[in-house]
Motif scaffolding. Structure first.
Motif, PDB file in Angstrom:
ATOM      1  N   UNK A 231     -53.449  35.507  72.056  1.00  0.00           N
ATOM      2  CA  UNK A 231     -52.532  34.383  71.881  1.00  0.00           C
ATOM      3  C   UNK A 231     -52.964  33.325  72.892  1.00  0.00           C
ATOM      4  N   UNK A 232     -53.573  32.267  72.393  1.00  0.00           N
ATOM      5  CA  UNK A 232     -54.169  31.255  73.263  1.00  0.00           C
ATOM      6  C   UNK A 232     -53.306  30.001  73.232  1.00  0.00           C
ATOM      7  N   UNK A 233     -52.573  29.770  74.312  1.00  0.00           N
ATOM      8  CA  UNK A 233     -51.689  28.619  74.403  1.00  0.00           C
ATOM      9  C   UNK A 233     -52.349  27.473  75.145  1.00  0.00           C
ATOM     10  N   UNK A 234     -52.215  26.269  74.612  1.00  0.00           N
ATOM     11  CA  UNK A 234     -52.840  25.081  75.197  1.00  0.00           C
ATOM     12  C   UNK A 234     -51.805  23.963  75.292  1.00  0.00           C
ATOM     13  N   UNK A 235     -51.675  23.389  76.468  1.00  0.00           N
ATOM     14  CA  UNK A 235     -50.797  22.242  76.651  1.00  0.00           C
ATOM     15  C   UNK A 235     -51.595  21.066  77.170  1.00  0.00           C
ATOM     16  N   UNK A 236     -51.481  19.908  76.518  1.00  0.00           N
ATOM     17  CA  UNK A 236     -52.237  18.717  76.908  1.00  0.00           C
ATOM     18  C   UNK A 236     -51.275  17.564  77.156  1.00  0.00           C
ATOM     19  N   UNK A 237     -51.385  16.933  78.309  1.00  0.00           N
ATOM     20  CA  UNK A 237     -50.586  15.748  78.640  1.00  0.00           C
ATOM     21  C   UNK A 237     -51.284  14.532  78.038  1.00  0.00           C
ATOM     22  N   UNK A 238     -50.665  13.920  77.031  1.00  0.00           N
ATOM     23  CA  UNK A 238     -51.317  12.838  76.300  1.00  0.00           C
ATOM     24  C   UNK A 238     -50.936  11.470  76.851  1.00  0.00           C
ATOM     25  N   UNK A 239     -49.627  11.200  76.969  1.00  0.00           N
ATOM     26  CA  UNK A 239     -49.181   9.868  77.408  1.00  0.00           C
ATOM     27  C   UNK A 239     -47.753   9.958  77.951  1.00  0.00           C
ATOM     28  N   UNK A 240     -47.306   8.897  78.620  1.00  0.00           N
ATOM     29  CA  UNK A 240     -45.930   8.806  79.121  1.00  0.00           C
ATOM     30  C   UNK A 240     -45.535  10.042  79.916  1.00  0.00           C
ATOM     31  N   UNK A 241     -46.435  10.456  80.833  1.00  0.00           N
ATOM     32  CA  UNK A 241     -46.193  11.680  81.593  1.00  0.00           C
ATOM     33  C   UNK A 241     -44.955  11.629  82.448  1.00  0.00           C
ATOM     34  N   UNK A 242     -44.807  10.572  83.230  1.00  0.00           N
ATOM     35  CA  UNK A 242     -43.628  10.422  84.075  1.00  0.00           C
ATOM     36  C   UNK A 242     -43.442  11.564  85.049  1.00  0.00           C
ATOM     37  N   UNK A 243     -44.529  12.148  85.545  1.00  0.00           N
ATOM     38  CA  UNK A 243     -44.412  13.253  86.494  1.00  0.00           C
ATOM     39  C   UNK A 243     -43.883  12.738  87.829  1.00  0.00           C
ATOM     40  N   UNK A 244     -43.050  13.540  88.460  1.00  0.00           N
ATOM     41  CA  UNK A 244     -42.426  13.115  89.714  1.00  0.00           C
ATOM     42  C   UNK A 244     -42.662  14.144  90.808  1.00  0.00           C
ATOM     43  N   UNK A 245     -42.371  13.759  92.050  1.00  0.00           N
ATOM     44  CA  UNK A 245     -42.469  14.672  93.179  1.00  0.00           C
ATOM     45  C   UNK A 245     -43.874  15.198  93.383  1.00  0.00           C
ATOM     46  N   UNK A 246     -43.968  16.455  93.803  1.00  0.00           N
ATOM     47  CA  UNK A 246     -45.259  17.085  94.069  1.00  0.00           C
ATOM     48  C   UNK A 246     -46.118  17.154  92.814  1.00  0.00           C
ATOM     49  N   UNK A 247     -45.463  17.293  91.642  1.00  0.00           N
ATOM     50  CA  UNK A 247     -46.214  17.408  90.397  1.00  0.00           C
ATOM     51  C   UNK A 247     -47.038  16.158  90.121  1.00  0.00           C
ATOM     52  N   UNK A 248     -46.532  15.000  90.535  1.00  0.00           N
ATOM     53  CA  UNK A 248     -47.241  13.742  90.286  1.00  0.00           C
ATOM     54  C   UNK A 248     -48.566  13.671  91.037  1.00  0.00           C
ATOM     55  N   UNK A 249     -48.704  14.462  92.116  1.00  0.00           N
ATOM     56  CA  UNK A 249     -49.950  14.474  92.879  1.00  0.00           C
ATOM     57  C   UNK A 249     -51.030  15.302  92.188  1.00  0.00           C
ATOM     58  N   UNK A 250     -50.596  16.175  91.286  1.00  0.00           N
ATOM     59  CA  UNK A 250     -51.516  17.106  90.639  1.00  0.00           C
ATOM     60  C   UNK A 250     -51.744  16.754  89.175  1.00  0.00           C
ATOM     61  N   UNK A 251     -50.658  16.450  88.457  1.00  0.00           N
ATOM     62  CA  UNK A 251     -50.734  16.275  87.006  1.00  0.00           C
ATOM     63  C   UNK A 251     -50.765  14.809  86.600  1.00  0.00           C
ATOM     64  N   UNK A 252     -51.405  14.558  85.466  1.00  0.00           N
ATOM     65  CA  UNK A 252     -51.440  13.218  84.899  1.00  0.00           C
ATOM     66  C   UNK A 252     -51.604  13.315  83.394  1.00  0.00           C
ATOM     67  N   UNK A 253     -51.438  12.174  82.708  1.00  0.00           N
ATOM     68  CA  UNK A 253     -51.604  12.124  81.256  1.00  0.00           C
ATOM     69  C   UNK A 253     -52.853  11.329  80.916  1.00  0.00           C
ATOM     70  N   UNK A 254     -53.548  11.744  79.878  1.00  0.00           N
ATOM     71  CA  UNK A 254     -54.828  11.133  79.524  1.00  0.00           C
ATOM     72  C   UNK A 254     -54.719   9.619  79.395  1.00  0.00           C
ATOM     73  N   UNK A 255     -53.813   9.153  78.546  1.00  0.00           N
ATOM     74  CA  UNK A 255     -53.768   7.719  78.260  1.00  0.00           C
ATOM     75  C   UNK A 255     -53.188   6.917  79.424  1.00  0.00           C
ATOM     76  N   UNK A 256     -52.328   7.531  80.237  1.00  0.00           N
ATOM     77  CA  UNK A 256     -51.826   6.848  81.427  1.00  0.00           C
ATOM     78  C   UNK A 256     -52.958   6.605  82.420  1.00  0.00           C
ATOM     79  N   UNK A 257     -53.799   7.625  82.599  1.00  0.00           N
ATOM     80  CA  UNK A 257     -54.937   7.496  83.521  1.00  0.00           C
ATOM     81  C   UNK A 257     -55.917   6.447  83.000  1.00  0.00           C
ATOM     82  N   UNK A 258     -56.170   6.460  81.694  1.00  0.00           N
ATOM     83  CA  UNK A 258     -57.101   5.483  81.121  1.00  0.00           C
ATOM     84  C   UNK A 258     -56.573   4.058  81.261  1.00  0.00           C
ATOM     85  N   UNK A 259     -55.256   3.883  81.119  1.00  0.00           N
ATOM     86  CA  UNK A 259     -54.676   2.537  81.295  1.00  0.00           C
ATOM     87  C   UNK A 259     -54.936   2.019  82.700  1.00  0.00           C
ATOM     88  N   UNK A 260     -54.870   2.912  83.683  1.00  0.00           N
ATOM     89  CA  UNK A 260     -55.142   2.506  85.059  1.00  0.00           C
ATOM     90  C   UNK A 260     -56.588   2.073  85.241  1.00  0.00           C
TER      91      UNK A 260
END
Length: 362
Positions: A231-260
């Protein structure tokens, strides 16, 4: 029609519609209009609000469609099984395990699939949001609506599964190559893989953000003593991540990063699922034929962001031992990590033995 439906119909043109006009046409108060606009945004509609102009519909939700995913996969030569789509679920991996647990054996003694095995093998479960998304070692995987795409592939090779880490490595390669292809990423701007199950994207000169995670779990056949299905589970952050706190230092969304970076490329979630799942099935089918997929591991090693880096090696949950610092020397063809500790001793580590957090490498 409801206020939300009427407001959406009125916003269907190309220009702005004032809040006053929306309230008049909907025969409700301005407060009710604001509530309807918020509800539409929660459903994934992008609505711009400008003072003295009103509201403008910018884009509609990126709806997930089983038919669209199947058509895209078949167009690339993939042969998917049953595809099930959920707007929201606790976890696609958990649902896959529920279905497998109630199905009985996947294969008969001669290796052919049972009726239930035929239905589950190569099946794909896709969700727009998860309320209980999971990562390795029991970690939480943030799975908000209208942001990422979360899916699980069930795969049952004829001779069972002998090395789950290779299945995870293959999934990481499929994700990495798909994101690179769909968003035209290459060179220093392309995705990278953190052993064993995370995909990262450069988010700045010295920064990498996690954009995808993979969780591979097994279904065991206690009669034969084999791992019968993955059972292979995959999660991908695409856009509008809105990560906060410590998570924002680690996680990002593909299209948010590209916009930057000043990039405007987008991809539908259906296209992402189809591309990743199609590539992954192709790799698995080559492995299922008993032929080691050297090309896949070459790509995995080339995309590794750990080789040559210093890491902190932590014992996996439930195992004894102390953490230690080490230098990553290589990744074997079996997806094991080769490290050298401070005393000069070399260790070959499996994914089940150690845990590397995103902040444990420099």
């Amino acid at each position: 029609m409801t206020t939300k439906e009427t407001a959406l119909a009125l916003l269907g043109g190309n220009g702005f519609v004032s809040g006053e006009s929306l309230a008049k046409e909907c025969a409700v108060s301005r407060a009710a209009v604001n509530k309807a606009i918020k509800a539409l945004r929660d459903d994934g509609y992008s609505i711009e609000a400008v003072t003295n102009k009103g509201y403008r519909l910018v884009s509609e939700p990126d709806r997930i469609s089983a038919d669209a995913i199947r058509q895209a996969m078949e167009s690339m030569g993939a042969n998917p099984g049953e595809i099930t789509v959920f707007d929201r679920i606790d976890s696609t991996n958990t649902e896959a395990k529920r279905r497998c647990a109630s199905s009985g054996a996947f294969r008969l003694e001669n290796g052919t699939l049972t009726g239930n095995g035929e239905k589950l093998h190569r099946s794909l479960l896709v969700a727009g949001a998860q309320t209980a998304g999971r990562g390795r070692m029991g970690r939480v995987f943030s799975s908000p609506a209208n942001s990422g795409i979360y899916f699980t592939l069930v795969y049952s090779p004829k001779n069972g599964i002998t090395n789950p880490a290779l299945l995870t490595a293959a999934a990481a390669v499929a994700v990495s190559e798909s994101i690179d292809g769909l968003y035209a990423l290459s060179g220093e701007y392309a995705t990278r893989i953190k052993w064993v199950n995370d995909v990262f994207l450069p988010a700045g000169e010295y920064s990498q953000k996690k954009i995808a995670g993979i969780l591979t779990e097994g279904i065991s056949n206690f009669e034969t003593g084999t791992i019968e299905s993955a059972i292979v589970g995959i999660g991908i952050n695409v856009r509008n991540g809105g990560f906060s706190g410590e998570l924002s230092k680690i996680a990002g969304s593909v299209e948010d990063i590209l916009k930057e970076r000043g990039r405007t490329e987008t991809a539908s979630r259906n296209a992402i699922v189809a591309n990743v799942a199609g590539r992954l099935l192709s790799i698995y089918d080559r492995m299922d034929n008993g032929t080691p997929d050297g090309k896949m591991m070459e790509t995995y090693k080339a995309k590794s962001m750990l080789v040559g880096k210093k890491v902190r090696v932590n014992p996996a949950a439930g195992l004894e031992g102390e953490s230690y610092e080490a230098e990553v020397l290589d990744i074997t063809d079996q997806a094991e990590l080769v490290v050298k500790d401070g005393g000069g001793k070399t260790h070959t580590l499996s994914s089940g033995e150690v845990s590397l957090h995103s902040y444990d490498f420099v």
